[in-house]
Write an enzyme that holds these catalytic residues in place. Structure first.
Site, PDB file in Angstrom:
ATOM      1  N   GLU A  20      -2.769  -1.557  -3.180  1.00  0.00           N
ATOM      2  CA  GLU A  20      -3.908  -0.909  -2.646  1.00  0.00           C
ATOM      3  C   GLU A  20      -3.373   0.535  -2.683  1.00  0.00           C
ATOM      4  OE1 GLU A  20      -4.586  -3.931   1.195  1.00  0.00           O
ATOM      5  OE2 GLU A  20      -3.618  -1.983   1.419  1.00  0.00           O
ATOM      6  N   HIS A  62       0.946  -1.185  -0.110  1.00  0.00           N
ATOM      7  CA  HIS A  62       0.056  -0.060  -0.037  1.00  0.00           C
ATOM      8  C   HIS A  62       0.794   1.120   0.058  1.00  0.00           C
ATOM      9  CE1 HIS A  62      -4.005   1.866   1.599  1.00  0.00           C
ATOM     10  NE2 HIS A  62      -3.238   2.602   1.177  1.00  0.00           N
ATOM     11  N   HIS A 115      -8.113  -6.247   6.965  1.00  0.00           N
ATOM     12  CA  HIS A 115      -7.944  -5.215   8.211  1.00  0.00           C
ATOM     13  C   HIS A 115      -8.125  -5.881   9.500  1.00  0.00           C
ATOM     14  CE1 HIS A 115      -6.707  -1.268   9.181  1.00  0.00           C
ATOM     15  NE2 HIS A 115      -6.585  -0.804   8.013  1.00  0.00           N
TER      16      HIS A 115
HETATM   17  N1  PXP Z   1      -6.840  -3.834   3.404  1.00  0.00           N
HETATM   18  C1  PXP Z   1      -6.656  -2.718   3.205  1.00  0.00           C
HETATM   19  C2  PXP Z   1      -7.235  -1.856   2.266  1.00  0.00           C
HETATM   20  C3  PXP Z   1      -5.456  -1.937   4.013  1.00  0.00           C
HETATM   21  O1  PXP Z   1      -5.267  -0.727   3.983  1.00  0.00           O
HETATM   22  C4  PXP Z   1      -4.943  -2.821   5.018  1.00  0.00           C
HETATM   23  C5  PXP Z   1      -3.681  -2.304   5.798  1.00  0.00           C
HETATM   24  O2  PXP Z   1      -2.737  -1.493   4.901  1.00  0.00           O
HETATM   25  C6  PXP Z   1      -5.143  -4.019   5.079  1.00  0.00           C
HETATM   26  C7  PXP Z   1      -5.976  -4.582   4.445  1.00  0.00           C
HETATM   27  C8  PXP Z   1      -4.293  -5.118   5.973  1.00  0.00           C
HETATM   28  O3  PXP Z   1      -4.764  -4.714   7.136  1.00  0.00           O
HETATM   29  P1  PXP Z   1      -4.118  -5.095   8.402  1.00  0.00           P
HETATM   30  O4  PXP Z   1      -2.345  -4.561   8.320  1.00  0.00           O
HETATM   31  O5  PXP Z   1      -4.471  -4.613   9.803  1.00  0.00           O
HETATM   32  O6  PXP Z   1      -3.744  -6.626   8.269  1.00  0.00           O
END
Ligand code: PXP
Length: 243
Positions: free
Chosen positions: A70, A43, A190
């Site tokens: 992302e 990301h 997330h």
């Molecule tokens: N999905 C998105 C859109 C995110 O921005 C993130 C964090 O960068 C994640 C998934 C993954 O989340 P986590 O780091 O809490 O596992």
């Protein structure tokens, strides 16, 4: 089968803390794949505080599983992904200064913008996923953007799971069924972790892929990266329990 895409942002955060190249983000991506991860997620944010735009360019030829990038579709982000052409782009609506993704798209308000952006990405052969709250009533509007998939924003599941367990997945199951009925693929991510992942995949049908970063990298400090990825993989596809 639920596929595990490992988000390696935190590896870049650690590297950037000292300005050198340790840990090596490219090597970690390759190692995650050799330990069984079925995808690599990054990301890049405009301030490059973890993954840098150059990392994304460097990762492309190395990632042999699925590469998921992302980000908010700013002109710079879109230039980058048009150059890199990852397998999947996940569009998130968060502002540049956000600490982490903190909301799903308002697909009604931003329908035209999303429609145009999704089409531009698909024209380059990139699969598109859009980040969404677990709201079944929004899935038809999500489908109208032309997106291939949605990613369910699982922060609220993770927050409520310790108190109410499987009940915390209810809205996600409904949203996933609604998305599936509209012909959309479903990803999720997330705050998924070793405690809450198994219940999520058991309760929420149609999930194709979870992307997990923060908890997985934290767990790897204790269990090692290879063991940790193995533990998450086992939870992604738990054996069906006999009644
Ligand atoms: N999905 C998105 C859109 C995110 O921005 C993130 C964090 O960068 C994640 C998934 C993954 O989340 P986590 O780091 O809490 O596992």
């Amino acid at each position: 089968m639920v596929r595990l895409s490992v988000n390696i942002n935190k590896i870049a955060t650690l590297r950037n803390a000292r300005g050198g190249n340790m840990p090596n983000v490219l090597q970690v991506a390759k190692d995650c794949e050799s330990f069984g991860a079925q995808g690599i997620t990054v990301h890049p944010r405009p301030d490059e505080r973890h993954i840098k735009y150059k990392d994304v360019l460097d990762l492309k030829p190395l990632v042999s599983t699925e590469f998921n990038v992302e980000g908010y579709p700013s002109p710079d982000f879109l230039d980058l992904v048009f150059k890199v052409k990852p397998h999947q782009v996940t569009l998130v609506p968060d502002p540049p200064e956000a600490l982490t993704s903190n909301a799903g798209w308002d697909v009604v308000k931003y329908r035209d913008f999303l429609k145009e952006t999704v089409a531009r990405l698909q024209n380059e052969g990139i699969r598109v996923s859009i980040f969404m709250e677990p709201d079944a009533s929004l899935m038809e509007s999500a489908a109208e953007t032309g997106t291939d998939r949605i990613e369910l924003y699982t922060e609220s599941y993770a927050k409520h799971f310790p108190e109410i367990g499987a009940e915390a997945a209810k809205a996600f199951a409904d949203a996933s069924k609604a998305a599936h009925a509209c012909g959309l693929g479903v990803n999720a991510g997330h705050d998924l972790n070793l405690d809450n992942l198994k219940t999520f995949v058991q309760e929420v049908p149609h999930v194709l892929e979870v992307s997990i970063g923060h908890a997985l990298i934290c767990d790897s400090l204790y269990y090692g990266l290879q063991n940790t990825i193995g533990m998450y993989l086992a939870l992604c596809n738990p054996p069906t329990e006999l009644p």
